[in-house]
Design a protein around this motif. Sequence first.
Motif, PDB file in Angstrom:
ATOM      1  N   SER A  10       0.784  -1.189   0.175  1.00 39.29           N
ATOM      2  CA  SER A  10      -0.117   0.012   0.113  1.00 39.29           C
ATOM      3  C   SER A  10       0.843   1.157  -0.087  1.00 39.29           C
ATOM      4  CB  SER A  10      -0.868  -0.165   1.373  1.00 39.29           C
ATOM      5  OG  SER A  10      -1.869  -0.881   1.391  1.00 39.29           O
ATOM      6  N   CYS A  11       1.922   1.282   1.004  1.00 40.62           N
ATOM      7  CA  CYS A  11       2.794   2.424   0.885  1.00 40.62           C
ATOM      8  C   CYS A  11       4.194   2.317   0.575  1.00 40.62           C
ATOM      9  CB  CYS A  11       2.695   3.145   2.615  1.00 40.62           C
ATOM     10  SG  CYS A  11       3.447   2.205   3.635  1.00 40.62           S
ATOM     11  N   ASP A  12       4.410   0.931   0.075  1.00 40.93           N
ATOM     12  CA  ASP A  12       5.715   0.773  -0.443  1.00 40.93           C
ATOM     13  C   ASP A  12       6.804   0.855   0.810  1.00 40.93           C
ATOM     14  OD1 ASP A  12       7.009  -0.386  -2.436  1.00 40.93           O
ATOM     15  OD2 ASP A  12       8.180   1.392  -2.863  1.00 40.93           O
ATOM     16  N   VAL A  30       0.593  -6.700   9.486  1.00 40.55           N
ATOM     17  CA  VAL A  30       0.031  -5.308   9.116  1.00 40.55           C
ATOM     18  C   VAL A  30       1.219  -4.374   9.387  1.00 40.55           C
ATOM     19  CG1 VAL A  30      -1.348  -3.588  10.588  1.00 40.55           C
ATOM     20  CG2 VAL A  30      -1.901  -6.004  10.734  1.00 40.55           C
ATOM     21  N   CYS A  31       1.156  -3.555   8.203  1.00 38.21           N
ATOM     22  CA  CYS A  31       2.289  -2.450   8.087  1.00 38.21           C
ATOM     23  C   CYS A  31       2.266  -1.617   9.406  1.00 38.21           C
ATOM     24  CB  CYS A  31       1.830  -1.553   6.959  1.00 38.21           C
ATOM     25  SG  CYS A  31       3.005  -0.307   6.723  1.00 38.21           S
ATOM     26  N   SER A  32       3.565  -1.405   9.728  1.00 35.32           N
ATOM     27  CA  SER A  32       3.701  -0.679  10.988  1.00 35.32           C
ATOM     28  C   SER A  32       3.826   0.994  10.493  1.00 35.32           C
ATOM     29  CB  SER A  32       5.478  -0.873  11.420  1.00 35.32           C
ATOM     30  OG  SER A  32       6.269  -0.648  10.338  1.00 35.32           O
ATOM     31  N   ARG A  33       3.613   1.174   9.459  1.00 38.52           N
ATOM     32  CA  ARG A  33       3.525   2.516   9.091  1.00 38.52           C
ATOM     33  C   ARG A  33       2.050   3.157   8.740  1.00 38.52           C
ATOM     34  NH1 ARG A  33       7.596   5.451   4.881  1.00 38.52           N
ATOM     35  NH2 ARG A  33       6.423   4.470   3.210  1.00 38.52           N
ATOM     36  N   CYS A  34       1.401   2.347   7.667  1.00 39.07           N
ATOM     37  CA  CYS A  34      -0.087   2.868   7.355  1.00 39.07           C
ATOM     38  C   CYS A  34      -1.198   1.967   7.988  1.00 39.07           C
ATOM     39  CB  CYS A  34      -0.078   2.988   5.951  1.00 39.07           C
ATOM     40  SG  CYS A  34       0.135   1.185   5.067  1.00 39.07           S
ATOM     41  N   GLU A  35      -0.443   0.688   8.411  1.00 37.14           N
ATOM     42  CA  GLU A  35      -1.633  -0.317   9.166  1.00 37.14           C
ATOM     43  C   GLU A  35      -2.403  -0.998   8.151  1.00 37.14           C
ATOM     44  OE1 GLU A  35      -3.600   1.569  12.381  1.00 37.14           O
ATOM     45  OE2 GLU A  35      -1.885   1.593  13.609  1.00 37.14           O
TER      46      GLU A  35
HETATM   47 ZN   LIG Z   1       2.053   0.652   4.636  1.00 41.21          ZN
END
Ligand SMILES: [Zn+2]
Length: 63
Positions: A10-12, A30-35
């Motif tokens: 999603s956010c690379d 789960v992405c640590s930045r954008c979840e």
């Molecule tokens: Zn992300």
Amino acid sequence: MPVYLLHCKSCDHKYETLYYKGLKLPDKWVCSRCESKDVVQVSERPHPIEEEKHGGGSCKCCF
Ligand SMILES: [Zn+2]
């Protein structure tokens, strides 16, 4: 313990995570930045410090 290299589509965002022995791996990362849950596991590598040099809590990964 293994280190997982994860990639969020999603956010690379690429990041690493440690996973403790004995814990069940999650079905979804789960992405640590954008979840976002659109995260793929890129690779797994073994513990970065060799066994015989290891222990005593001197490495970052074993706290
Ligand atoms: Zn992300």
